[in-house]
Design a protein around this motif. Structure first.
Motif, PDB file in Angstrom:
ATOM      1  N   SER A 238      33.031  15.842  -0.576  1.00  0.00           N
ATOM      2  CA  SER A 238      31.940  15.124   0.080  1.00  0.00           C
ATOM      3  C   SER A 238      30.900  16.107   0.604  1.00  0.00           C
ATOM      4  O   SER A 238      31.083  17.329   0.557  1.00  0.00           O
ATOM      5  CB  SER A 238      32.489  14.312   1.255  1.00  0.00           C
ATOM      6  N   THR A 239      29.811  15.576   1.122  1.00  0.00           N
ATOM      7  CA  THR A 239      28.786  16.425   1.734  1.00  0.00           C
ATOM      8  C   THR A 239      29.363  17.228   2.889  1.00  0.00           C
ATOM      9  O   THR A 239      29.071  18.417   3.057  1.00  0.00           O
ATOM     10  CB  THR A 239      27.613  15.559   2.228  1.00  0.00           C
ATOM     11  N   ALA A 240      30.227  16.583   3.688  1.00  0.00           N
ATOM     12  CA  ALA A 240      30.861  17.292   4.810  1.00  0.00           C
ATOM     13  C   ALA A 240      31.761  18.411   4.302  1.00  0.00           C
ATOM     14  O   ALA A 240      31.825  19.495   4.888  1.00  0.00           O
ATOM     15  CB  ALA A 240      31.659  16.310   5.668  1.00  0.00           C
ATOM     16  N   GLY A 241      32.458  18.162   3.198  1.00  0.00           N
ATOM     17  CA  GLY A 241      33.314  19.191   2.628  1.00  0.00           C
ATOM     18  C   GLY A 241      32.523  20.362   2.088  1.00  0.00           C
ATOM     19  O   GLY A 241      32.929  21.528   2.222  1.00  0.00           O
ATOM     20  N   GLN A 242      31.374  20.086   1.480  1.00  0.00           N
ATOM     21  CA  GLN A 242      30.507  21.164   0.998  1.00  0.00           C
ATOM     22  C   GLN A 242      30.045  22.026   2.165  1.00  0.00           C
ATOM     23  O   GLN A 242      29.979  23.257   2.060  1.00  0.00           O
ATOM     24  CB  GLN A 242      29.297  20.582   0.257  1.00  0.00           C
ATOM     25  N   ALA A 243      29.721  21.385   3.284  1.00  0.00           N
ATOM     26  CA  ALA A 243      29.285  22.145   4.463  1.00  0.00           C
ATOM     27  C   ALA A 243      30.417  23.026   4.981  1.00  0.00           C
ATOM     28  O   ALA A 243      30.195  24.173   5.387  1.00  0.00           O
ATOM     29  CB  ALA A 243      28.810  21.186   5.554  1.00  0.00           C
ATOM     30  N   GLU A 244      31.659  22.513   4.950  1.00  0.00           N
ATOM     31  CA  GLU A 244      32.797  23.313   5.412  1.00  0.00           C
ATOM     32  C   GLU A 244      33.030  24.508   4.502  1.00  0.00           C
ATOM     33  O   GLU A 244      33.308  25.618   4.965  1.00  0.00           O
ATOM     34  CB  GLU A 244      34.053  22.454   5.457  1.00  0.00           C
ATOM     35  N   LEU A 245      32.892  24.312   3.208  1.00  0.00           N
ATOM     36  CA  LEU A 245      33.059  25.414   2.264  1.00  0.00           C
ATOM     37  C   LEU A 245      31.942  26.436   2.399  1.00  0.00           C
ATOM     38  O   LEU A 245      32.119  27.608   2.089  1.00  0.00           O
ATOM     39  CB  LEU A 245      33.085  24.875   0.830  1.00  0.00           C
ATOM     40  N   GLY A 246      30.780  25.984   2.873  1.00  0.00           N
ATOM     41  CA  GLY A 246      29.613  26.857   2.916  1.00  0.00           C
ATOM     42  C   GLY A 246      29.577  27.824   4.078  1.00  0.00           C
ATOM     43  O   GLY A 246      28.766  28.744   4.075  1.00  0.00           O
ATOM     44  N   GLY A 247      30.426  27.645   5.069  1.00  0.00           N
ATOM     45  CA  GLY A 247      30.395  28.565   6.199  1.00  0.00           C
ATOM     46  C   GLY A 247      29.304  28.197   7.197  1.00  0.00           C
ATOM     47  O   GLY A 247      28.710  27.128   7.142  1.00  0.00           O
ATOM     48  N   GLY A 248      28.979  29.124   8.087  1.00  0.00           N
ATOM     49  CA  GLY A 248      28.117  28.790   9.221  1.00  0.00           C
ATOM     50  C   GLY A 248      26.687  29.269   9.141  1.00  0.00           C
ATOM     51  O   GLY A 248      25.983  29.237  10.149  1.00  0.00           O
ATOM     52  N   TYR A 249      26.221  29.739   7.963  1.00  0.00           N
ATOM     53  CA  TYR A 249      24.900  30.348   7.899  1.00  0.00           C
ATOM     54  C   TYR A 249      23.876  29.517   7.125  1.00  0.00           C
ATOM     55  O   TYR A 249      22.747  29.945   6.943  1.00  0.00           O
ATOM     56  CB  TYR A 249      24.996  31.744   7.267  1.00  0.00           C
ATOM     57  N   THR A 250      24.269  28.326   6.671  1.00  0.00           N
ATOM     58  CA  THR A 250      23.363  27.541   5.839  1.00  0.00           C
ATOM     59  C   THR A 250      22.122  27.089   6.623  1.00  0.00           C
ATOM     60  O   THR A 250      21.016  27.095   6.089  1.00  0.00           O
ATOM     61  CB  THR A 250      24.083  26.314   5.262  1.00  0.00           C
ATOM     62  N   GLU A 251      22.301  26.689   7.871  1.00  0.00           N
ATOM     63  CA  GLU A 251      21.156  26.235   8.653  1.00  0.00           C
ATOM     64  C   GLU A 251      20.217  27.389   8.951  1.00  0.00           C
ATOM     65  O   GLU A 251      18.985  27.218   8.946  1.00  0.00           O
ATOM     66  CB  GLU A 251      21.636  25.593   9.965  1.00  0.00           C
ATOM     67  N   LEU A 252      20.753  28.584   9.183  1.00  0.00           N
ATOM     68  CA  LEU A 252      19.911  29.748   9.420  1.00  0.00           C
ATOM     69  C   LEU A 252      19.038  30.044   8.200  1.00  0.00           C
ATOM     70  O   LEU A 252      17.851  30.345   8.323  1.00  0.00           O
ATOM     71  CB  LEU A 252      20.784  30.962   9.744  1.00  0.00           C
ATOM     72  N   ALA A 253      19.620  29.943   6.994  1.00  0.00           N
ATOM     73  CA  ALA A 253      18.853  30.179   5.763  1.00  0.00           C
ATOM     74  C   ALA A 253      17.731  29.159   5.626  1.00  0.00           C
ATOM     75  O   ALA A 253      16.596  29.501   5.254  1.00  0.00           O
ATOM     76  CB  ALA A 253      19.775  30.130   4.555  1.00  0.00           C
ATOM     77  N   THR A 254      18.021  27.920   5.944  1.00  0.00           N
ATOM     78  CA  THR A 254      16.997  26.877   5.851  1.00  0.00           C
ATOM     79  C   THR A 254      15.875  27.127   6.851  1.00  0.00           C
ATOM     80  O   THR A 254      14.688  26.986   6.522  1.00  0.00           O
ATOM     81  CB  THR A 254      17.624  25.494   6.099  1.00  0.00           C
ATOM     82  N   GLN A 255      16.215  27.517   8.060  1.00  0.00           N
ATOM     83  CA  GLN A 255      15.206  27.801   9.069  1.00  0.00           C
ATOM     84  C   GLN A 255      14.318  28.967   8.640  1.00  0.00           C
ATOM     85  O   GLN A 255      13.091  28.943   8.844  1.00  0.00           O
ATOM     86  CB  GLN A 255      15.874  28.103  10.406  1.00  0.00           C
ATOM     87  N   ALA A 256      14.928  29.989   8.037  1.00  0.00           N
ATOM     88  CA  ALA A 256      14.150  31.140   7.583  1.00  0.00           C
ATOM     89  C   ALA A 256      13.161  30.735   6.492  1.00  0.00           C
ATOM     90  O   ALA A 256      12.003  31.192   6.481  1.00  0.00           O
ATOM     91  CB  ALA A 256      15.089  32.229   7.069  1.00  0.00           C
ATOM     92  N   MET A 257      13.588  29.864   5.580  1.00  0.00           N
ATOM     93  CA  MET A 257      12.692  29.429   4.500  1.00  0.00           C
ATOM     94  C   MET A 257      11.588  28.517   5.040  1.00  0.00           C
ATOM     95  O   MET A 257      10.454  28.548   4.557  1.00  0.00           O
ATOM     96  CB  MET A 257      13.492  28.747   3.401  1.00  0.00           C
ATOM     97  N   ARG A 258      11.909  27.720   6.037  1.00  0.00           N
ATOM     98  CA  ARG A 258      10.857  26.904   6.672  1.00  0.00           C
ATOM     99  C   ARG A 258       9.797  27.804   7.301  1.00  0.00           C
ATOM    100  O   ARG A 258       8.595  27.536   7.191  1.00  0.00           O
ATOM    101  CB  ARG A 258      11.468  26.003   7.749  1.00  0.00           C
ATOM    102  N   PHE A 259      10.252  28.862   7.964  1.00  0.00           N
ATOM    103  CA  PHE A 259       9.309  29.794   8.577  1.00  0.00           C
ATOM    104  C   PHE A 259       8.449  30.457   7.500  1.00  0.00           C
ATOM    105  O   PHE A 259       7.233  30.608   7.674  1.00  0.00           O
ATOM    106  CB  PHE A 259      10.067  30.854   9.380  1.00  0.00           C
ATOM    107  N   LEU A 260       9.066  30.855   6.394  1.00  0.00           N
ATOM    108  CA  LEU A 260       8.325  31.492   5.306  1.00  0.00           C
ATOM    109  C   LEU A 260       7.261  30.554   4.759  1.00  0.00           C
ATOM    110  O   LEU A 260       6.111  30.961   4.530  1.00  0.00           O
ATOM    111  CB  LEU A 260       9.300  31.900   4.193  1.00  0.00           C
ATOM    112  N   ARG A 261       7.622  29.286   4.554  1.00  0.00           N
ATOM    113  CA  ARG A 261       6.638  28.315   4.044  1.00  0.00           C
ATOM    114  C   ARG A 261       5.509  28.110   5.041  1.00  0.00           C
ATOM    115  O   ARG A 261       4.338  28.032   4.657  1.00  0.00           O
ATOM    116  CB  ARG A 261       7.338  26.999   3.720  1.00  0.00           C
ATOM    117  N   HIS A 262       5.853  28.019   6.310  1.00  0.00           N
ATOM    118  CA  HIS A 262       4.831  27.796   7.334  1.00  0.00           C
ATOM    119  C   HIS A 262       3.900  29.001   7.449  1.00  0.00           C
ATOM    120  O   HIS A 262       2.683  28.851   7.589  1.00  0.00           O
ATOM    121  CB  HIS A 262       5.504  27.514   8.685  1.00  0.00           C
ATOM    122  N   ALA A 263       4.464  30.212   7.370  1.00  0.00           N
ATOM    123  CA  ALA A 263       3.673  31.424   7.583  1.00  0.00           C
ATOM    124  C   ALA A 263       2.879  31.843   6.349  1.00  0.00           C
ATOM    125  O   ALA A 263       1.766  32.373   6.472  1.00  0.00           O
ATOM    126  CB  ALA A 263       4.591  32.569   8.009  1.00  0.00           C
TER     127      ALA A 263
END
Length: 245
Positions: A88-113
């Motif tokens: 499931s989506t929740a299972g994918q998040a568990e397999l992905g570890g704890g850095y996925t949101e940080l990567a998304t935030q960094a890409m949002r900043f890159l797009r904005h800047a």
């Protein structure tokens, strides 16, 4: 459908390691799904009953779910059909570890800047680095074996990849399936990552590929169609077609 499965990391846990076995079951569901308890039992050398207990806990936790693809073409349902599981989506998040949101935030900043072009450039450079790293390891001239080598490299990088034959097409075809994506959360918002990855597959395999489904788009796996035509010189040319996301 027969599956040619790449090696799945990490190594199997010790006997009696309940948490480790359950994690291994989750990883195999990601790599092989849709998959039955019986198929998992054969892979893990456990009894189907033992595997079902782990599957029941994972389903209760919401990390896996039952996949219903309907009856096979031309076949009527007889008796109780086997349950096929996917992550499931929740299972994918568990397999992905704890850095996925940080990567998304960094890409949002890159797009904005720096704008959309900077995001596309980042995805292209990230893909180019993967191509440079993988290319020397794709040594097979047979296109099917070359696809298997790519699946093994992807699995080692956490993508739970396998190669599955496709029946029916006039041109022999296989599907590269990725049951997990370490950057899925970011790819849900930044499709440039998926597009660059598909272009990389085309470069590495030397043929047109077609992305049929993605985890980021809500599918249970990323699926890429690969025609088994011989690779072009150095396996580094060829176009890419993107399916709907």
């Amino acid at each position: 459908m027969t599956t040619t499965q790449a090696a799945v990391a990490p190594a199997p846990p010790a006997v009696g390691d309940t948490d480790g076995t359950r994690r291994r079951v989750l990883e195999l569901v990601a790599a092989q799904g849709p998959v039955t308890a019986g198929e998992l039992a054969r892979t893990l050398d456990l009894t189907p009953a033992a595997v079902r207990r782990h599957l029941g806990c994972l389903e209760q936790d919401g990390t896996i779910t039952v996949h219903d693809a309907g009856p096979a073409a031309g076949q009527a349902r007889r008796g109780r059909p086997a349950r096929h599981y996917v992550v499931s989506t929740a299972g994918q998040a568990e397999l992905g570890g704890g850095y996925t949101e940080l990567a998304t935030q960094a890409m949002r900043f890159l797009r904005h800047a720096a704008g959309d072009s900077a995001v596309a450039d980042f995805a292209a450079e990230r893909n180019a680095a993967v191509v440079r790293r993988y290319a020397p390891r794709l040594t097979a001239s047979d296109p099917h074996e070359r696809a298997n080598q790519l699946a093994e490299l992807l699995t080692a990088d956490g993508y739970a990849a396998s190669v599955r034959p496709v029946a029916g097409p006039r041109v022999p075809t296989v599907q590269l399936c990725q049951g997990h994506c370490p950057v899925q959360h970011a790819a849900e918002e930044f499709s440039e990552l998926c597009e660059a990855e598909a272009r990389g597959f085309s470069e590495l395999l030397g043929t047109h590929v077609q992305r049929l489904a993605t985890l980021a788009g809500g599918a249970h796996a990323c699926v890429t169609n690969i025609p088994l035509s011989p690779p072009t010189t150095a396996g580094r040319t060829g176009g890419t077609q993107e399916g709907s996301r």
